[in-house]
Design a protein around this motif. Structure first.
Motif, PDB file in Angstrom:
ATOM      1  N   VAL A   1       5.853  10.636  -3.486  1.00 17.89           N
ATOM      2  CA  VAL A   1       6.864   9.680  -3.944  1.00 17.89           C
ATOM      3  C   VAL A   1       6.510   9.181  -5.344  1.00 17.89           C
ATOM      4  O   VAL A   1       7.372   9.092  -6.213  1.00 17.89           O
ATOM      5  N   CYS A   2       5.240   8.858  -5.563  1.00 17.98           N
ATOM      6  CA  CYS A   2       4.800   8.400  -6.891  1.00 17.98           C
ATOM      7  C   CYS A   2       5.007   9.489  -7.935  1.00 17.98           C
ATOM      8  O   CYS A   2       5.475   9.228  -9.045  1.00 17.98           O
TER       9      CYS A   2
ATOM     10  N   THR B   1      11.721   2.547  -5.516  1.00 15.08           N
ATOM     11  CA  THR B   1      10.420   3.206  -5.426  1.00 15.08           C
ATOM     12  C   THR B   1       9.316   2.284  -5.928  1.00 15.08           C
ATOM     13  O   THR B   1       8.251   2.191  -5.325  1.00 15.08           O
ATOM     14  N   LYS B   2       9.588   1.575  -7.024  1.00 14.42           N
ATOM     15  CA  LYS B   2       8.607   0.639  -7.573  1.00 14.42           C
ATOM     16  C   LYS B   2       8.279  -0.448  -6.551  1.00 14.42           C
ATOM     17  O   LYS B   2       7.120  -0.817  -6.375  1.00 14.42           O
ATOM     18  N   TRP B   3       9.278  -0.955  -5.849  1.00 11.08           N
ATOM     19  CA  TRP B   3       9.041  -1.980  -4.830  1.00 11.08           C
ATOM     20  C   TRP B   3       8.179  -1.423  -3.704  1.00 11.08           C
ATOM     21  O   TRP B   3       7.301  -2.097  -3.194  1.00 11.08           O
ATOM     22  N   MET B   4       8.441  -0.178  -3.301  1.00 10.24           N
ATOM     23  CA  MET B   4       7.624   0.432  -2.250  1.00 10.24           C
ATOM     24  C   MET B   4       6.174   0.544  -2.704  1.00 10.24           C
ATOM     25  O   MET B   4       5.253   0.211  -1.964  1.00 10.24           O
TER      26      MET B   4
ATOM     27  N   VAL C   1       2.887  -1.249  -1.017  1.00 10.85           N
ATOM     28  CA  VAL C   1       1.688  -0.503  -0.613  1.00 10.85           C
ATOM     29  C   VAL C   1       0.455  -1.094  -1.291  1.00 10.85           C
ATOM     30  O   VAL C   1      -0.583  -1.285  -0.652  1.00 10.85           O
ATOM     31  N   GLU C   2       0.570  -1.420  -2.575  1.00  7.40           N
ATOM     32  CA  GLU C   2      -0.564  -2.013  -3.286  1.00  7.40           C
ATOM     33  C   GLU C   2      -0.953  -3.359  -2.674  1.00  7.40           C
ATOM     34  O   GLU C   2      -2.140  -3.644  -2.490  1.00  7.40           O
ATOM     35  N   THR C   3       0.030  -4.180  -2.348  1.00  7.71           N
ATOM     36  CA  THR C   3      -0.238  -5.479  -1.716  1.00  7.71           C
ATOM     37  C   THR C   3      -0.947  -5.283  -0.384  1.00  7.71           C
ATOM     38  O   THR C   3      -1.932  -5.960  -0.082  1.00  7.71           O
ATOM     39  N   ALA C   4      -0.447  -4.340   0.408  1.00  2.98           N
ATOM     40  CA  ALA C   4      -1.069  -4.058   1.705  1.00  2.98           C
ATOM     41  C   ALA C   4      -2.498  -3.547   1.516  1.00  2.98           C
ATOM     42  O   ALA C   4      -3.401  -3.918   2.276  1.00  2.98           O
TER      43      ALA C   4
END
Length: 190
Positions: A40-41, A92-95, A99-102
């Motif tokens: 995705v990235c 996509t940026k929000w996803m 993920v980074e927050t998690a």
């Protein structure tokens, strides 16, 4: 004969029960998300690059000029297509941010958090794909221990995402909606 459940796994499952999360479904969802993350990235980077190239090609090299052109002179069909592509990139940026927050929450997990973070990063998030033997050497753990910790890490990631980051985002969205309804209409049209 099944493997022994570790104390860490028992604690993780307890957290799932407290939060009323089905640990089996959580594991599947988290693993799917982590598995597609790298692709995705890559796709988002390619789409962003193409969009930027296209805008600078049509509008003389400056992205600001391209944005002004789109806003004032472009046909409606072209504007809609651009907005759709930008919207997809922002989703996509929000996803990625979720993920980074998690992942930061995983790292803060009191038992093996740093190890879980390293396992998830090296298995799913980094650009380079490691082989199993490379992972075992980098992490300096035995194969069976690696798979136990990896399963625990995926579950802690899932709890961090669905039990923390996503609910926080939902609350933020709801609070923002309430605030927007409170503001007078003139303030919204600035």
């Amino acid at each position: 004969m099944s493997r022994k459940i570790t104390q860490a796994m028992e604690n993780i499952k307890r957290i799932c029960r407290i939060q009323r999360i089905d640990d089996r479904k959580l594991y599947k969802r988290a693993k799917i998300l982590l598995t597609v993350y790298r692709d995705v990235c890559w796709s988002a980077a390619m789409r962003s690059s193409h969009l930027s190239d296209e805008m600078t090609y049509y509008c003389g090299g400056e992205l600001d000029t391209a944005m002004i052109y789109l806003e004032t002179f472009a046909p409606e069909e072209e504007k809609e297509r651009f907005e759709e592509r930008m919207g997809s990139l922002f989703e996509t940026k929000w996803m990625v941010e979720l993920v980074e927050t998690a992942m930061f929450r995983v790292k803060d997990y009191p038992r093996n958090g740093s190890l879980y973070f390293e396992i998830l990063s090296k298995c799913y998030l980094t650009r380079f794909r490691y082989t199993e033997s490379e992972l075992l050497e980098l992490l300096q753990i035995e194969r069976s221990t690696f798979y136990d910790r990896k399963k625990e890490a995926i579950l802690v990631f899932g709890i961090s995402l669905w039990g923390g980051a996503i609910p926080n985002l939902k609350r933020f969205i709801e609070e923002t909606k309430k605030e927007l309804h409170i503001l007078p209409q003139e303030a919204l049209c600035v």
